[in-house]
Design an enzyme around this catalytic site. Structure first.
Site, mmCIF file in Angstrom:
data_model
loop_
_atom_site.group_PDB
_atom_site.id
_atom_site.type_symbol
_atom_site.label_atom_id
_atom_site.label_comp_id
_atom_site.label_asym_id
_atom_site.label_seq_id
_atom_site.Cartn_x
_atom_site.Cartn_y
_atom_site.Cartn_z
ATOM 1 N N GLU A 193 62.254 46.542 64.658
ATOM 2 C CA GLU A 193 61.063 45.925 65.092
ATOM 3 C C GLU A 193 60.215 45.139 63.965
ATOM 4 O O GLU A 193 60.376 45.323 62.786
ATOM 5 C CB GLU A 193 60.083 47.545 64.943
ATOM 6 C CG GLU A 193 58.521 47.081 65.270
ATOM 7 C CD GLU A 193 57.873 48.660 65.917
ATOM 8 O OE1 GLU A 193 58.368 49.768 65.886
ATOM 9 O OE2 GLU A 193 56.604 48.302 65.955
ATOM 10 N N ASP A 216 57.070 57.641 70.128
ATOM 11 C CA ASP A 216 56.120 58.501 69.532
ATOM 12 C C ASP A 216 54.802 57.838 69.503
ATOM 13 O O ASP A 216 53.624 58.153 69.155
ATOM 14 C CB ASP A 216 56.365 59.064 68.130
ATOM 15 C CG ASP A 216 56.708 57.985 67.088
ATOM 16 O OD1 ASP A 216 56.631 56.756 67.627
ATOM 17 O OD2 ASP A 216 56.944 58.128 65.902
ATOM 18 N N SER A 217 54.654 56.372 70.151
ATOM 19 C CA SER A 217 53.702 55.718 70.274
ATOM 20 C C SER A 217 52.651 56.656 71.236
ATOM 21 O O SER A 217 51.324 55.997 71.563
ATOM 22 C CB SER A 217 53.969 54.193 70.812
ATOM 23 O OG SER A 217 54.917 54.424 71.869
HETATM 24 O O1 KIV Z 1 57.105 54.485 69.827
HETATM 25 C C1 KIV Z 1 57.308 53.572 70.344
HETATM 26 O O2 KIV Z 1 57.029 53.143 71.145
HETATM 27 C C2 KIV Z 1 58.485 52.686 69.637
HETATM 28 C C3 KIV Z 1 58.758 51.257 70.004
HETATM 29 C C4 KIV Z 1 57.652 50.269 69.445
HETATM 30 C C5 KIV Z 1 60.071 50.737 69.707
HETATM 31 O O3 KIV Z 1 59.213 53.171 68.849
#
Ligand code: KIV
Length: 272
Positions: A190, A52-53
């Site tokens: 994380e 979701d990044s």
């Molecule tokens: O959404 C994302 O990119 C993540 C990673 C940082 C593990 O959850």
């Protein structure tokens, strides 16, 4: 440079478990679109996370909270069309699993049916365990996510390292055990102290994939655009940049602009 794709023709949750058992580290990167996912998969990555990044990286939002289920499905379907070998994990977006477990299950089913992804990832421990349990009953593999959980940024107030004190560390270890007992196939950890991450990886038998969690976990994950150096403003200590695409792309675009303006592009050979 050729990269060994190891002994696994296709990565499944079973292959990841075998890697932990054999001490083989697991590689994971994010991807959100067809073109980059194709490159990342061909290069031999074990897991692509449709994170979701995408909310930050693709859409320019300040946090991961605004991205919708439909948008996640769009990104995940694009990635799935590109890949041959890796396992695809799709983040369940904020609001799609915290309300109640029935909604969580129907949203997870939508992700699996409409994107073709292989599994889902949810942030949190004991507080979301009903949703995890119900999703698992439908045969959908679930990856957990503990430590810094960006969907809770307004509760934390900051993106700094989590679980530095013993109380939070103990809760984190307990949550990892609960996720394992419930049936999660892996957990992302994380931004926690490396010593704690090692304890977590030793406390559970499922693979722990770290980001900013040190070397003594079972695998590593980074955001693709960060490790390619496409964003020069984000400089956390844990980030290793393998390219500096921000500068390379800027230079390429500047050269193109200048070639167009100076009429050196297109030349005689670049036309019909
Ligand atoms: O959404 C994302 O990119 C993540 C990673 C940082 C593990 O959850």
């Amino acid at each position: 440079m050729s990269v060994s794709k190891g002994k696994y023709k296709k990565i499944t949750t079973n292959s990841l478990q075998a890697m932990k058992l054999n001490g083989e580290k697991i590689s994971m990167l994010t991807a959100y679109d067809y073109t980059l996912a194709k490159i990342v998969d061909s290069a031999g990555i074990d897991i692509i996370l449709v994170g979701d990044s995408a909310s930050n990286v693709m859409a320019g939002h300040e946090t991961t909270l605004p991205i919708t289920l439909n948008e996640m499905i769009y990104h995940a379907a694009s990635v799935v069309r590109a890949i041959n070998r890796c396992l695809v994990v799709v983040d369940m977006p904020f609001g799609s699993y915290q309300g109640n477990s029935k909604e969580a299950l129907s949203n997870a089913i939508r992700i699996m049916k409409e994107s073709g992804g292989h599994s889902v990832k949810l942030e949190g421990g004991s507080e979301i365990i009903e949703s995890v349990e119900r999703i698992l009953t439908a045969g959908i593999p679930v990856m957990g996510h503990l430590g810094l959980t960006p969907q809770s940024i307004y509760k934390f107030g900051t993106y700094t390292v989590r679980a530095k004190d013993e109380e939070e560390a103990e809760k984190l270890i307990a949550d990892a055990k609960i996720l394992e007992e419930t049936g999660c196939f892996s957990i992302v950890l994380e931004k926690v102290p490396a010593k704690l991450a090692k304890r977590v990886a030793e406390s559970v038998s499922i693979p722990i994939i770290g980001i900013g969690a040190g070397a003594d976990v079972d695998g590593q994950v980074l955001v693709l655009h960060d490790m390619l150096g496409m964003n020069h403003e984000f400089n956390p200590r844990f980030l290793r940049r393998y390219l500096n695409l921000y500068e390379d792309i800027t230079g390429a675009v500047q050269n193109y602009v200048s070639d167009v303006k100076s009429r050196s592009f297109p030349n005689d050979k670049e036309q019909y």
